[in-house]
Design a protein around this motif. Sequence first.
Motif, PDB file in Angstrom:
ATOM      1  N   GLY A   1      26.611  30.557  29.037  1.00 20.62           N
ATOM      2  CA  GLY A   1      26.571  30.561  30.481  1.00 20.62           C
ATOM      3  C   GLY A   1      27.549  29.629  31.165  1.00 20.62           C
ATOM      4  O   GLY A   1      28.574  29.236  30.595  1.00 20.62           O
ATOM      5  N   PRO A   2      27.240  29.254  32.423  1.00 15.87           N
ATOM      6  CA  PRO A   2      28.159  28.460  33.238  1.00 15.87           C
ATOM      7  C   PRO A   2      28.284  27.024  32.766  1.00 15.87           C
ATOM      8  O   PRO A   2      27.486  26.538  31.948  1.00 15.87           O
ATOM      9  CB  PRO A   2      27.542  28.533  34.633  1.00 15.87           C
ATOM     10  CG  PRO A   2      26.094  28.783  34.391  1.00 15.87           C
ATOM     11  CD  PRO A   2      26.028  29.638  33.174  1.00 15.87           C
ATOM     12  N   LEU A   3      29.275  26.330  33.314  1.00 16.37           N
ATOM     13  CA  LEU A   3      29.576  24.965  32.890  1.00 16.37           C
ATOM     14  C   LEU A   3      28.411  24.013  33.131  1.00 16.37           C
ATOM     15  O   LEU A   3      28.259  23.019  32.417  1.00 16.37           O
ATOM     16  CB  LEU A   3      30.832  24.455  33.624  1.00 16.37           C
ATOM     17  CG  LEU A   3      31.429  23.150  33.093  1.00 16.37           C
ATOM     18  CD1 LEU A   3      31.912  23.319  31.652  1.00 16.37           C
ATOM     19  CD2 LEU A   3      32.579  22.682  33.983  1.00 16.37           C
ATOM     20  N   ALA A   4      27.571  24.314  34.105  1.00 23.78           N
ATOM     21  CA  ALA A   4      26.411  23.459  34.375  1.00 23.78           C
ATOM     22  C   ALA A   4      25.512  23.334  33.152  1.00 23.78           C
ATOM     23  O   ALA A   4      24.798  22.336  32.997  1.00 23.78           O
ATOM     24  CB  ALA A   4      25.609  24.002  35.559  1.00 23.78           C
ATOM     25  N   ASN A   5      25.558  24.312  32.261  1.00 26.13           N
ATOM     26  CA  ASN A   5      24.727  24.258  31.063  1.00 26.13           C
ATOM     27  C   ASN A   5      25.252  23.261  30.038  1.00 26.13           C
ATOM     28  O   ASN A   5      24.597  23.022  29.014  1.00 26.13           O
ATOM     29  CB  ASN A   5      24.582  25.642  30.440  1.00 26.13           C
ATOM     30  CG  ASN A   5      23.659  26.526  31.249  1.00 26.13           C
ATOM     31  OD1 ASN A   5      22.832  26.025  32.016  1.00 26.13           O
ATOM     32  ND2 ASN A   5      23.810  27.826  31.122  1.00 26.13           N
ATOM     33  N   SER A   6      26.400  22.661  30.324  1.00 27.63           N
ATOM     34  CA  SER A   6      26.859  21.568  29.473  1.00 27.63           C
ATOM     35  C   SER A   6      25.881  20.394  29.533  1.00 27.63           C
ATOM     36  O   SER A   6      25.818  19.582  28.591  1.00 27.63           O
ATOM     37  CB  SER A   6      28.259  21.100  29.906  1.00 27.63           C
ATOM     38  OG  SER A   6      28.752  20.114  29.025  1.00 27.63           O
ATOM     39  N   ARG A   7      25.116  20.301  30.597  1.00 26.91           N
ATOM     40  CA  ARG A   7      24.096  19.243  30.680  1.00 26.91           C
ATOM     41  C   ARG A   7      23.121  19.375  29.511  1.00 26.91           C
ATOM     42  O   ARG A   7      22.741  18.379  28.893  1.00 26.91           O
ATOM     43  CB  ARG A   7      23.341  19.357  32.011  1.00 26.91           C
ATOM     44  CG  ARG A   7      24.233  19.296  33.228  1.00 26.91           C
ATOM     45  CD  ARG A   7      23.483  19.671  34.499  1.00 26.91           C
ATOM     46  NE  ARG A   7      24.392  19.966  35.587  1.00 26.91           N
ATOM     47  CZ  ARG A   7      24.022  20.387  36.781  1.00 26.91           C
ATOM     48  NH1 ARG A   7      22.737  20.541  37.061  1.00 26.91           N
ATOM     49  NH2 ARG A   7      24.928  20.659  37.718  1.00 26.91           N
TER      50      ARG A   7
END
Length: 206
Positions: free
Chosen positions: A172-178
């Motif tokens: 998914g999106p980069l926010a899922n790097s969290r």
Amino acid sequence: MKVAILGGTGSFGRALAKRLRVLGEDVHIGSRDAERARERALELGVEGGTNEDVVRGADLVVLATKSNAALETAAGLVDAIAETPVLCVASDLLFTDIGIVPGLQEGSLAEKLAELIRAPVASGLQTVSAIDLAGPEPPDADALICGDDPAAKALALELAGRLVGGRAVDVGPLANSRALEGMTAVILNVNKELGVHAGLRLTGLP
């Protein structure tokens, strides 16, 4: 593909460079100290130089520095990196008396990187250990990759898929790097507690 590894003299960077060389990629490792980079590169059978030198002309830049140096390193290379896609493999972690925990309360290191540079950023490989990556066989793990830019993410997925014995999975999106960066803390705690080098596999995938 020319792959420039920033932090290529560190444990993960060296393991990544070694594995990519075996796969036939054109690997260049960078360091602030050009001589150190060239010495390590010679040991690994790849090319080495300053961070600025190795990112020029690269198809993909991998940010594999220690987390406390990642943003500072990238800030000094904004123009050199330009629009070249970047794969951030670092995690911001805190080593406390009670265990290893995520260092950021909001956002992720990869998201902060994306705000800092002009290039598109993907994030991944945080759940693959340097020791397993450096082994004689590909790591028996899935490589999880996220990002907002489709082209940068596709490039990272292609490379990651060749690195592991498992699968490269778009999460998914980069926010899922969290979540990916936080999972690094989980895996490191498991490794410390059990004396293993754990990886991550997703069930139910074809």
